[in-house]
Design an enzyme around this catalytic site. Structure first.
Site, PDB file in Angstrom:
ATOM      1  N   ARG A  33      -7.659  -3.762  21.525  1.00 12.82           N
ATOM      2  CA  ARG A  33      -7.669  -3.794  20.055  1.00 12.82           C
ATOM      3  C   ARG A  33      -8.020  -5.198  19.557  1.00 12.82           C
ATOM      4  NH1 ARG A  33      -3.739  -5.106  16.053  1.00 12.82           N
ATOM      5  NH2 ARG A  33      -3.610  -3.658  14.267  1.00 12.82           N
ATOM      6  N   GLN A  48       0.466 -10.130  13.701  1.00 13.11           N
ATOM      7  CA  GLN A  48      -0.261 -11.384  13.890  1.00 13.11           C
ATOM      8  C   GLN A  48       0.154 -12.417  12.858  1.00 13.11           C
ATOM      9  OE1 GLN A  48      -4.211 -10.438  14.943  1.00 13.11           O
ATOM     10  NE2 GLN A  48      -4.985 -12.513  14.849  1.00 13.11           N
ATOM     11  N   GLN A  84      -4.863   3.176  11.407  1.00  5.13           N
ATOM     12  CA  GLN A  84      -4.299   1.891  11.014  1.00  5.13           C
ATOM     13  C   GLN A  84      -5.341   0.780  10.917  1.00  5.13           C
ATOM     14  OE1 GLN A  84      -2.931  -1.135  13.409  1.00  5.13           O
ATOM     15  NE2 GLN A  84      -0.776  -0.601  13.164  1.00  5.13           N
ATOM     16  N   SER A  93       1.432  -3.741  11.468  1.00  6.14           N
ATOM     17  CA  SER A  93       0.098  -3.864  12.053  1.00  6.14           C
ATOM     18  C   SER A  93       0.191  -3.846  13.582  1.00  6.14           C
ATOM     19  CB  SER A  93      -0.586  -5.130  11.526  1.00  6.14           C
ATOM     20  OG  SER A  93      -1.939  -5.170  11.888  1.00  6.14           O
ATOM     21  N   LEU A  94      -0.169  -4.945  14.238  1.00  6.51           N
ATOM     22  CA  LEU A  94      -0.036  -5.046  15.692  1.00  6.51           C
ATOM     23  C   LEU A  94       1.355  -4.613  16.161  1.00  6.51           C
ATOM     24  CD1 LEU A  94      -0.318  -6.384  18.588  1.00  6.51           C
ATOM     25  CD2 LEU A  94       0.317  -8.513  17.445  1.00  6.51           C
ATOM     26  N   HIS A 109      -7.794  -4.173   8.397  1.00  6.46           N
ATOM     27  CA  HIS A 109      -7.289  -3.000   7.663  1.00  6.46           C
ATOM     28  C   HIS A 109      -8.189  -2.632   6.483  1.00  6.46           C
ATOM     29  CE1 HIS A 109      -3.809  -3.063  10.215  1.00  6.46           C
ATOM     30  NE2 HIS A 109      -3.637  -4.343   9.940  1.00  6.46           N
TER      31      HIS A 109
END
Length: 290
Positions: free
Chosen positions: A110, A11, A240, A85-86, A191
């Protein structure tokens, strides 16, 4: 032997007009994404403003779609993949652990689950510059409600948690010698343990989704290690959400395992810069495909 790593951004890498040049040759896949999501994400990607693209339900699927379309159009197969991440979901599709359709559904869920968390319990994040990881960890350990969230590169770590705790940590980190401890323009504590409700929501969907053995190892954020076991991959996708993105450690492990060619697939060039800093003097090739 030289090895190629495909890496995928998270992101923040979105931009107006993203993916428009890919549409003519990947129309079928991109229209399938519109059908799965139930709205025309391609219209927002191609004609929407930067603000339109900031909506969480748009941002994450848009970056995923852009990245995966690029990955699936490459003639060469990677020797390893990783995503920030994503981007980990893009990496899983590129490696064959997830189908495009299932990956998109999980990314959409998500994004919505994370947005709900932000609305119910707003949090904060801050980038800490030029301080050793160990010092940041020690400071966060002494302040309840804040944790390291992203190990982006040596000297660049993001912290996350309750707003007051992040403010207190920023002050303590500056006192400890950080060049900067700068709050980020986000409304959630990504996170961090504050994402637990999103993790629980995503758990049900991940459990119901078929994961395959990938064609190559996927270096996952939760532990920075290469994985090919579908059950381990599922567990790490869940971890995660509430644990740090270990990007520095992931890249170091890829380098140690023979990666010499890093290809960033997706919008932006953020990961290329991070890999350069992590690799230091190592002789590697870094390129981006947008």
């Amino acid at each position: 032997m030289s090895k190629t790593a495909y890496i995928f951004p998270g992101q923040g890498s979105q931009f107006p007009g993203m993916g428009q040049d890919l549409y003519p040759s990947h129309k079928e896949l991109m229209e399938r994404a519109n059908d799965i999501l139930g709205f025309r994400i391609t219209d927002i990607m191609f004609q929407g403003s930067a603000d339109d693209l900031k909506a969480t339900k748009v941002t994450q699927p848009a970056i995923f779609l852009h990245s995966v379309v690029l990955a699936l159009s490459q003639a060469q197969q990677p020797d390893m993949t990783a995503g920030h991440s994503l981007g980990e979901f893009s990496a899983l599709v590129a490696a064959g652990a997830l189908s495009f359709e299932d990956g998109l559904r999980l990314v959409s869920l998500r994004a919505q689950a994370m947005q709900k968390c932000c609305e119910k319990q707003p949090g904060a994040m801050a980038a800490v510059i030029a301080l050793p990881d160990e010092v940041i960890e020690q400071v966060c350990a002494g302040i309840p409600g804040v944790v390291p969230a992203n190990y982006n590169s040596p000297g660049q770590v993001v912290i996350s948690g309750e707003e007051a705790a992040v403010d207190a940590a920023c002050a303590a980190l500056k006192a400890a010698g950080a060049k900067r401890a700068l709050k980020l323009p986000v409304s959630g504590a990504f996170h961090s343990p504050l994402m637990e409700p999103a993790r629980e929501e995503l758990a049900r969907a991940i459990e119901a989704t078929p994961f395959q053995t990938p064609r190559c190892p996927v270096y996952q954020n939760a532990d920075a290690l290469p994985h090919t076991n579908p059950e381990e991959i599922k567990a790490n996708c869940l971890k995660q959400l509430t644990s740090p993105v270990r990007w520095t450690q992931s890249v170091k492990n890829m380098l140690a395992d023979g990666a010499t060619h890093f290809v960033e697939l997706g919008p932006g060039t953020v990961l290329q810069g991070l890999v350069k800093r992590i690799a230091g003097e190592a002789e590697i090739i870094i390129e981006g495909i947008q």
